[in-house]
Design an enzyme around this catalytic site. Structure first.
Site, PDB file in Angstrom:
ATOM      1  CG  HIS A  71      -2.379   0.828   2.538  1.00 59.70           C
ATOM      2  ND1 HIS A  71      -3.525   1.137   2.111  1.00 59.70           N
ATOM      3  CD2 HIS A  71      -1.500   0.322   1.407  1.00 59.70           C
ATOM      4  CE1 HIS A  71      -3.508   0.703   0.837  1.00 59.70           C
ATOM      5  NE2 HIS A  71      -2.245   0.557   0.458  1.00 59.70           N
ATOM      6  CG  ASP A  73      -5.633   4.359   3.184  1.00 61.40           C
ATOM      7  OD1 ASP A  73      -4.608   3.275   3.300  1.00 61.40           O
ATOM      8  OD2 ASP A  73      -5.707   5.233   2.380  1.00 61.40           O
ATOM      9  CG  ASP A 131      -3.779  -0.973  -3.138  1.00 58.03           C
ATOM     10  OD1 ASP A 131      -2.992  -0.888  -2.196  1.00 58.03           O
ATOM     11  OD2 ASP A 131      -3.619  -0.036  -4.057  1.00 58.03           O
ATOM     12  CD  GLU A 165      -0.160   3.317   0.441  1.00 60.93           C
ATOM     13  OE1 GLU A 165       0.620   3.326  -0.315  1.00 60.93           O
ATOM     14  OE2 GLU A 165      -1.411   3.222  -0.118  1.00 60.93           O
ATOM     15  CD  GLU A 166      -4.643   3.563  -1.944  1.00 58.70           C
ATOM     16  OE1 GLU A 166      -4.174   4.541  -3.220  1.00 58.70           O
ATOM     17  OE2 GLU A 166      -4.460   2.335  -2.328  1.00 58.70           O
ATOM     18  CG  ASP A 185       0.650  -1.722  -1.192  1.00 57.40           C
ATOM     19  OD1 ASP A 185      -0.581  -2.262  -1.657  1.00 57.40           O
ATOM     20  OD2 ASP A 185       0.516  -0.613  -0.479  1.00 57.40           O
TER      21      ASP A 185
END
Length: 377
Positions: A71, A73, A131, A165-166, A185
């Site tokens: 991801h 974001d 992340d 995703e967050e 991830d």
């Protein structure tokens, strides 16, 4: 990686757009162009901010495509703008950051495993963005390597970089050509995860009645105190500070307002679906109880499921987990890949008892204090 973290890609929990923030698309366009220039087929970003590309299989490979997902974001909890990373050689002990704070060994004990190695760290004023821009960098690097080494046989690799995703929306609009995929991830080398929490988000709006303090007796309903009552009725031993492994929890994430109105946000987590549903039902009953006590409409609850435990989908395809473990053990020098779950520790029973005891002790002290105040007057 250092290029990717220069893009501000924080997502938003309050936005209804797709993606939730438009600046995620800036990195998406950059990645689509980069993948195309590397030689991947069909590299593009769709109108919802998802980036797709395909690395064709080597000649003769008939195995179905395998997906790699990361991801773009970053968490909205901390600023992701104007990130200034540093590369430092870690010498041991607490690691001071350039502008603010430090990484303390007591908080991050794994640091001491990296003495003598180069680490990329933030300056302390923003998050770093590893992340999951580290995952993005790893996938792009893997594709670059396979393109540069055509002698390495491989199946087709379907790449997907997602927004949001967050905030629990990363998979909502994905259209993926691969039936099986790995998400790259956060985690340490050798860590494999194939089960996760069932998750729900709670928004509780508390409506108070604000009266001038001089004439407030039997009239005022202070929304701040009412919200505090809700929090106090959540099980004290079932907060993140007292749980681990498969133990679920209730977690109040933020609270804002005044005497007239308070908005509280919380999350509910549990690996077990039955227990997860029981937790949600408890919050509903708690809200109903408080409305009975303070008047209908005083507490307004909104609760939505964010995501579910992926274990049930993975269970029929455990060869995916075994393949990943075998690759780590054979190719990466990981002697034994850790179990894809966190085991219970016996001392958790004592943590729960201690938390309950502290709660009881606090209540006794409060009552004693009130008694002393009344007595003194």
């Amino acid at each position: 990686f250092l290029k990717y973290v220069s893009f501000d890609t924080t997502s938003s929990e309050t936005s209804d757009t797709v993606p939730t923030t438009d600046h995620q698309k800036v990195l998406g366009r950059y990645l689509a162009q980069e993948l195309a220039e590397l030689g991947l087929e069909g590299a593009h970003m769709d109108h919802k901010g998802y980036v797709y590309a395909l690395l064709p299989a080597t000649p003769g490979c008939q195995a179905p495509a395998l997906g790699l997902i990361a991801h773009m974001d970053t968490s909205p909890a901390v600023s992701g703008a104007y990130i200034h990373p540093e590369i430092v050689t870690y010498q041991g002990g607490d690691l001071p950051l350039k502008k603010a704070g430090c990484l303390k060994v007591k908080d991050f004990p794994f640091l001491e495993r990296y003495i003598g190695q180069e680490l990329i760290v933030t300056d302390g004023t923003t998050l770093l963005g590893a992340d999951d821009k580290a995952g993005v960098a790893e996938i792009v690097t893997a594709c670059e390597y396979l393109l540069a080494h055509p002698e390495v046989p491989h199946r087709a690799i379907a790449v997907c970089f997602t927004p949001d995703e967050e905030v629990g929306k990363g998979a909502d609009h994905a259209k993926f050509p691969a039936k099986a995929a790995y998400t790259v991830d956060g985690g340490e080398l050798g860590e494999i995860e194939y089960e996760n929490f069932n998750a729900a988000a709670v928004t509780l709006t508390v409506e108070g009645v604000n009266i001038h303090p001089g004439s407030a007796k039997n009239k005022m309903k202070n929304a701040i105190l009412l919200a505090n009552q809700f929090i106090s009725l959540l099980p004290a031993a079932e907060a993140p500070a007292h749980t681990e492994g498969y133990e679920g929890f209730y977690h109040v994430t933020d609270l804002a307002g005044n005497e007239s109105q308070v908005v509280l946000h919380a999350i509910i987590r549990d690996h077990d679906l039955e227990k997860f549903n029981a937790r949600k039902a408890f919050v509903e009953r708690l809200t109903a109880y408080l409305n009975d006590q303070w008047g209908r409409g005083t507490f307004r609850l909104e609760m939505r499921d964010s995501y579910y435990n992926m274990k049930e989908k993975i269970r029929p395809h455990m060869e995916l987990i075994e393949n990943a473990k075998a690759a780590m053990e054979a190719d990466l020098g990981v002697e034994k890949a850790p179990k894809p779950r966190r085991d219970f520790l016996r001392h958790l029973r004592w943590q729960r008892r201690l938390a309950a005891l502290l709660t009881l002790l606090t209540a006794v002290l409060c009552l004693w204090g009130l008694y002393r105040m009344e007595y003194s007057y």
